[in-house]
Design a protein around this motif. Structure first.
Motif, PDB file in Angstrom:
ATOM      1  N   UNK A  12     120.608 -23.498  47.796  1.00 40.32           N
ATOM      2  CA  UNK A  12     120.180 -23.708  46.417  1.00 40.32           C
ATOM      3  C   UNK A  12     120.956 -22.825  45.453  1.00 40.32           C
ATOM      4  N   UNK A  13     121.157 -21.572  45.814  1.00 38.10           N
ATOM      5  CA  UNK A  13     121.891 -20.647  44.949  1.00 38.10           C
ATOM      6  C   UNK A  13     123.339 -21.093  44.812  1.00 38.10           C
ATOM      7  N   UNK A  14     123.949 -21.529  45.897  1.00 35.72           N
ATOM      8  CA  UNK A  14     125.338 -21.994  45.844  1.00 35.72           C
ATOM      9  C   UNK A  14     125.451 -23.230  44.952  1.00 35.72           C
ATOM     10  N   UNK A  15     124.504 -24.169  45.091  1.00 38.14           N
ATOM     11  CA  UNK A  15     124.518 -25.377  44.259  1.00 38.14           C
ATOM     12  C   UNK A  15     124.322 -25.022  42.785  1.00 38.14           C
TER      13      UNK A  15
ATOM     14  N   UNK B 263     127.021 -25.537  39.705  1.00 37.38           N
ATOM     15  CA  UNK B 263     126.641 -26.244  38.486  1.00 37.38           C
ATOM     16  C   UNK B 263     126.928 -25.399  37.247  1.00 37.38           C
ATOM     17  N   UNK B 264     126.679 -24.106  37.332  1.00 33.07           N
ATOM     18  CA  UNK B 264     126.903 -23.245  36.166  1.00 33.07           C
ATOM     19  C   UNK B 264     128.391 -23.030  35.900  1.00 33.07           C
ATOM     20  N   UNK B 265     129.236 -23.102  36.918  1.00 32.75           N
ATOM     21  CA  UNK B 265     130.673 -22.915  36.726  1.00 32.75           C
ATOM     22  C   UNK B 265     131.387 -24.202  36.351  1.00 32.75           C
TER      23      UNK B 265
ATOM     24  N   UNK C 189     130.801 -26.631  33.966  1.00 33.13           N
ATOM     25  CA  UNK C 189     131.111 -26.849  32.556  1.00 33.13           C
ATOM     26  C   UNK C 189     132.223 -25.945  32.032  1.00 33.13           C
ATOM     27  N   UNK C 190     132.308 -24.720  32.516  1.00 38.91           N
ATOM     28  CA  UNK C 190     133.368 -23.814  32.080  1.00 38.91           C
ATOM     29  C   UNK C 190     134.739 -24.365  32.457  1.00 38.91           C
ATOM     30  N   UNK C 191     134.886 -24.893  33.669  1.00 37.73           N
ATOM     31  CA  UNK C 191     136.157 -25.464  34.106  1.00 37.73           C
ATOM     32  C   UNK C 191     136.511 -26.692  33.288  1.00 37.73           C
ATOM     33  N   UNK C 192     135.527 -27.534  32.974  1.00 40.43           N
ATOM     34  CA  UNK C 192     135.790 -28.732  32.187  1.00 40.43           C
ATOM     35  C   UNK C 192     136.230 -28.366  30.778  1.00 40.43           C
ATOM     36  N   UNK C 193     135.630 -27.335  30.203  1.00 41.75           N
ATOM     37  CA  UNK C 193     135.995 -26.906  28.854  1.00 41.75           C
ATOM     38  C   UNK C 193     137.420 -26.387  28.841  1.00 41.75           C
ATOM     39  N   UNK C 194     137.819 -25.594  29.830  1.00 42.96           N
ATOM     40  CA  UNK C 194     139.182 -25.049  29.886  1.00 42.96           C
ATOM     41  C   UNK C 194     140.196 -26.162  30.078  1.00 42.96           C
TER      42      UNK C 194
END
Length: 137
Positions: free
Chosen positions: A113-116, A120-122, A124-129
């Protein structure tokens, strides 16, 4: 016989193997879950007593009924153990519920769960960059 001697280790292993066979095939008590396993066995050096750690797959109700069934069948299990293994004394068996397998499965689920959540939190950052880099070109 010392507690950690080779002989005691061999006796522990043999008692564990025979107990697993008795529980798996010799008991007809409906309270005992078919998903019962003998995790570890510790026979006292004087061969008078034995602790058997039992793991049961299922909820708390299944565990309680399995433990009650094993305690009520203790005499039969001890007799079968004496018949199968030739020891000077047949130990009195105390069944202890072992929760380590369930704990490990629970921790594994929490790690997943923590890995998922981390992925998920990382994301959007990659998509924005990537969008910013494409706009710069």
């Amino acid at each position: 016989m010392r507690k950690n001697s080779v002989k005691n280790t061999r006796v522990n292993g043999e008692v564990q193997r025979v107990l697993a066979e008795i529980i798996r095939g010799g008991l007809k008590d409906p309270r005992i879950s078919p998903w019962t396993s003998v995790v570890a066995v510790e026979v006292a050096p004087d061969l008078k007593s034995c602790k058997a750690w039992i793991s049961v797959l299922g909820d708390e109700e299944v565990r309680k009924s399995t433990l009650q069934g094993l305690k009520s069948a203790e005499g039969f299990i001890r007799r079968e153990l004496a018949r199968t293994i030739n020891l000077r004394n047949t130990p009195d068996i105390t069944f202890v519920m072992d929760q380590s397998i369930e704990y490990g499965v629970n921790m594994s689920h929490k790690i997943d769960e923590v890995i998922a959540a981390d992925e998920q939190s990382q994301k959007p950052e990659n998509e924005i960059t990537e969008e910013t880099e494409e706009g710069d070109e």
